[in-house]
Design a protein around this motif. Sequence first.
Motif, PDB file in Angstrom:
ATOM      1  N   VAL A  44       0.802  -1.264   0.305  1.00 40.10           N
ATOM      2  CA  VAL A  44      -0.231   0.116   0.164  1.00 40.10           C
ATOM      3  C   VAL A  44       0.879   1.353   0.327  1.00 40.10           C
ATOM      4  CG1 VAL A  44      -1.682   1.028   1.205  1.00 40.10           C
ATOM      5  CG2 VAL A  44      -1.833  -1.120   1.534  1.00 40.10           C
ATOM      6  N   PHE A  45       1.905   1.106   0.322  1.00 43.86           N
ATOM      7  CA  PHE A  45       2.639   2.470   0.852  1.00 43.86           C
ATOM      8  C   PHE A  45       3.441   2.854  -0.548  1.00 43.86           C
ATOM      9  CE2 PHE A  45       7.278   4.263   1.595  1.00 43.86           C
ATOM     10  CZ  PHE A  45       6.905   5.451   1.902  1.00 43.86           C
ATOM     11  N   LEU A  46       4.054   1.238  -0.740  1.00 44.30           N
ATOM     12  CA  LEU A  46       5.124   1.221  -2.004  1.00 44.30           C
ATOM     13  C   LEU A  46       3.926   2.428  -3.072  1.00 44.30           C
ATOM     14  CD1 LEU A  46       7.460  -1.216  -1.902  1.00 44.30           C
ATOM     15  CD2 LEU A  46       7.592   0.964  -2.065  1.00 44.30           C
ATOM     16  N   ASN A  47       3.148   1.522  -3.093  1.00 43.24           N
ATOM     17  CA  ASN A  47       2.146   2.136  -4.848  1.00 43.24           C
ATOM     18  C   ASN A  47       1.079   3.778  -4.545  1.00 43.24           C
ATOM     19  OD1 ASN A  47       1.705   0.422  -6.689  1.00 43.24           O
ATOM     20  ND2 ASN A  47       1.025  -1.112  -5.088  1.00 43.24           N
ATOM     21  N   GLY A  48       0.820   4.071  -2.460  1.00 42.20           N
ATOM     22  CA  GLY A  48       0.455   5.315  -2.502  1.00 42.20           C
ATOM     23  C   GLY A  48       2.285   6.226  -2.804  1.00 42.20           C
ATOM     24  N   ASN A  49       3.136   6.038  -2.287  1.00 47.55           N
ATOM     25  CA  ASN A  49       4.466   6.793  -3.381  1.00 47.55           C
ATOM     26  C   ASN A  49       4.237   6.857  -4.547  1.00 47.55           C
ATOM     27  OD1 ASN A  49       6.444   8.467  -1.873  1.00 47.55           O
ATOM     28  ND2 ASN A  49       7.622   7.207  -3.848  1.00 47.55           N
TER      29      ASN A  49
END
Length: 295
Positions: A44-49
């Motif tokens: 989730v974090f990497l795609n959000g970034n």
Amino acid sequence: MKFNTLKRHIREGVKNLGRSGWMTFASLSAVTVMLVIVGFFLIVFLNGNHLASSIEENVEIRAFIEHGTNEEQISELIQEVENETNVNDIAFIDKEQGLENLIASTDIEAYNSLRGESPLRDALSITAASPQMTESVATAIDEHQYIHGVEYGAEILPDLFQITNTGRIAGTIVIGALLFTAMFLISNTIKLTIVARKKEIQIMKLVGATNGFVRWPFFIEGMLLGLLGSIIPILLIGFGYHFAYSETAGFFEARQYSILSPDQLIIQISVLLASVGLLVGIWGSVMSVRKFLKV
């Protein structure tokens, strides 16, 4: 260390997994559950970034050129803008192309009658070297001769950058907290497995076993617990993300955005989860054995 001694340590480490029974199962379960949670939030974090970066990269400055500016003056203007500090890219959009872009984006048929005599201005599409420099670049370009005005979303740009930066900071804090929690819970569960065999360790020390001889089997055991516990999270994250990507990639592409492809992401996540499992397993075992080595 002799090869035969290393073989003995590996063999004992593997046997210890079976001897511990339910404690081994509890350790593997703790590793698996925590790494699944960590892996999910990493995705989730990497795609959000990635999405935040895509949004920021789409920020552009539209500089409108005064009516009546001839080709020579436009060429001079483009050269001047290219020489501006922090300008990354520049493209000229004539008024007819601007009208075509407007028709394509709005589907308003009334605009079709304007073809050939577009009332729009010629314009320059400019991107800054960094999205955060957009405002300063736009201000500098607005002062050039032949520029009628500039647009770059001045009303929403500060809020956009604040949202993306806050999201990155919050995501980093959450991932860091999850990793710390995972390390704490996993290592303590593994410690219980080692503590349950403290008498075995003390007896080995009393009969003259060296610290290294005692420590190595538990070192191998912790490493195996961490590695085996990371297999299921890697498989779940891998297959789950492949499915999620196939279901959602079209949604994002329709809006001119994208999420990270599985080929980009799964190997990195797998290596990270396996590394975390190994390091935590080894650390939990070594720290637990150390307190029983002084007899």
